[in-house]
Design a protein around this motif. Sequence first.
Motif, PDB file in Angstrom:
ATOM      1  N   THR A  43     -55.435 -62.184 -39.635  1.00 23.35           N
ATOM      2  CA  THR A  43     -56.019 -63.407 -39.593  1.00 23.35           C
ATOM      3  C   THR A  43     -57.490 -63.579 -39.623  1.00 23.35           C
ATOM      4  O   THR A  43     -57.843 -64.361 -40.247  1.00 23.35           O
ATOM      5  N   SER A  46     -57.926 -63.466 -43.454  1.00 25.85           N
ATOM      6  CA  SER A  46     -57.658 -64.691 -43.756  1.00 25.85           C
ATOM      7  C   SER A  46     -58.755 -65.610 -43.731  1.00 25.85           C
ATOM      8  O   SER A  46     -59.254 -66.399 -44.744  1.00 25.85           O
ATOM      9  N   ARG A 112     -54.210 -75.082 -36.111  1.00 25.91           N
ATOM     10  CA  ARG A 112     -53.759 -75.959 -37.119  1.00 25.91           C
ATOM     11  C   ARG A 112     -53.332 -77.116 -36.657  1.00 25.91           C
ATOM     12  O   ARG A 112     -53.173 -78.190 -37.413  1.00 25.91           O
ATOM     13  N   SER A 257     -46.421 -57.959 -45.771  1.00 26.94           N
ATOM     14  CA  SER A 257     -47.383 -58.909 -46.151  1.00 26.94           C
ATOM     15  C   SER A 257     -46.930 -59.623 -47.664  1.00 26.94           C
ATOM     16  O   SER A 257     -47.522 -60.944 -47.727  1.00 26.94           O
ATOM     17  N   THR A 260     -40.541 -61.214 -50.831  1.00 30.48           N
ATOM     18  CA  THR A 260     -39.472 -61.826 -49.971  1.00 30.48           C
ATOM     19  C   THR A 260     -38.274 -60.749 -49.970  1.00 30.48           C
ATOM     20  O   THR A 260     -37.298 -61.180 -49.305  1.00 30.48           O
ATOM     21  N   ALA A 280     -43.544 -61.973 -40.423  1.00 32.36           N
ATOM     22  CA  ALA A 280     -44.471 -62.382 -41.390  1.00 32.36           C
ATOM     23  C   ALA A 280     -44.331 -63.642 -42.328  1.00 32.36           C
ATOM     24  O   ALA A 280     -43.182 -63.667 -42.875  1.00 32.36           O
ATOM     25  N   TYR A 281     -45.436 -64.340 -42.463  1.00 31.57           N
ATOM     26  CA  TYR A 281     -45.382 -65.467 -43.342  1.00 31.57           C
ATOM     27  C   TYR A 281     -45.281 -64.777 -44.640  1.00 31.57           C
ATOM     28  O   TYR A 281     -46.052 -63.826 -45.248  1.00 31.57           O
ATOM     29  N   LYS A 282     -44.476 -65.601 -45.538  1.00 33.54           N
ATOM     30  CA  LYS A 282     -44.269 -65.065 -47.045  1.00 33.54           C
ATOM     31  C   LYS A 282     -45.273 -66.308 -47.873  1.00 33.54           C
ATOM     32  O   LYS A 282     -45.403 -66.002 -49.019  1.00 33.54           O
ATOM     33  N   TYR A 283     -45.112 -67.388 -47.460  1.00 32.93           N
ATOM     34  CA  TYR A 283     -45.720 -68.663 -48.154  1.00 32.93           C
ATOM     35  C   TYR A 283     -45.135 -68.758 -49.379  1.00 32.93           C
ATOM     36  O   TYR A 283     -45.865 -69.324 -50.539  1.00 32.93           O
ATOM     37  N   GLY A 303     -37.250 -66.059 -36.155  1.00 29.60           N
ATOM     38  CA  GLY A 303     -38.639 -65.833 -36.244  1.00 29.60           C
ATOM     39  C   GLY A 303     -39.390 -65.579 -35.150  1.00 29.60           C
ATOM     40  O   GLY A 303     -39.130 -65.860 -33.786  1.00 29.60           O
ATOM     41  N   ARG A 305     -43.431 -64.644 -33.387  1.00 26.95           N
ATOM     42  CA  ARG A 305     -44.985 -64.580 -33.829  1.00 26.95           C
ATOM     43  C   ARG A 305     -45.567 -64.553 -32.213  1.00 26.95           C
ATOM     44  O   ARG A 305     -45.103 -65.028 -31.380  1.00 26.95           O
TER      45      ARG A 305
END
Length: 361
Positions: A43, A46, A112, A257, A260, A280-283, A303, A305
């Motif tokens: 994070t 990022s 967010r 990271s 998919t 883990a987010y794939k976006y 999911g 987190r």
Amino acid sequence: MARKVIAAVAVGEKQTELQEFEMPQLSPEEAILRVEIVGVCGTDVSYYSKNQEPRILGHHVVGYIEKIGDVASKKWGFIEGDRVAMEEYIPCGQCEACRTGVYRSCIFTDPRSGGIRYGTIPISLKPSLWGGFSQYMFLHPNTVLHKMAQHVPAVEAALTLPLANGFEWMSIEGGVKPGKVVAIHGPGQQGLACGLAAKAAGAEVIMIGRSSSIRRLELARELGMDYTINISNEDLLSRVNDITGGRMVDIVLDVTSGGTAPVTSSLEIAKKGGTVLLGAYKYETIPEFNSDLIIKNTLTVKGVRGHSYQSVKMATEFIASRQFPLSKLNSHNYRLDQVDLALKTAGGEGEPSPLLVTVTP
């Protein structure tokens, strides 16, 4: 106590600079933390990679209570001089999520949704000292703290939050216990922390990675993982079949990271009635997601987190026990004036072979 505070401020895209701030004046409900060590996480990288309003990053923080108001001392149960690990969340304490113990979902601590969280708050919001890459931090009245044992080396104490995620996802969310087989995609800091949590719960652990992560796969074995699979030169499905005698895996976790493919392969190696955890987010969308496999094998896909108060407490107790050689996870430790290099290294653009990257202000 010092009148001025030096902190590393993220001032632009992949750029930090040291700045000086006034030491905050405290109300009875607030405190000041003298920062001992900060772990660098994805994070932080990022935020560092974005061009945005200046802020002090860093939220995997361990330090000492430097000054504390009477109300905060009574409410938190800490006094000046106590060593603590802090959570990044600043929950409101009043919403349904907070009242039911899931304060990581409180919108008032979700950046967010316009909320505030340590390591993400711009310096324009006074008193500015909201991040760990600083000599001192301001502690909000709703701060969540945990006692850290004095005998724990600083680089191991910095693993508190990754390990807390591990206990949350493995023990609390995944139901890992003795006799279970766990497979983890991604032998990075978080994947290894989850593997340690699974081992602490009595499970057999398979760590999955690629040739680009060969040192991390070796480290997984050094830390006590039972098996490693290098999918660059080994067939995942057949190796898992061999390891488990055809029973396949009870709980599969993906914390990779990029890409998919680990999501789809997680469904393939899970046993009937097994659980697949996605952390883990794939976006991006998954083009070949076979939902029929979930139905056919009655899989639970969940999911995961963040962490809870309980899992952070589990992590601090685990670290204090010194059961595993956690210091092996620390690959780089930097000074405050090297925060820029610390963030670059954690992001794969600085010094080689990063794992747990820390900053000691």
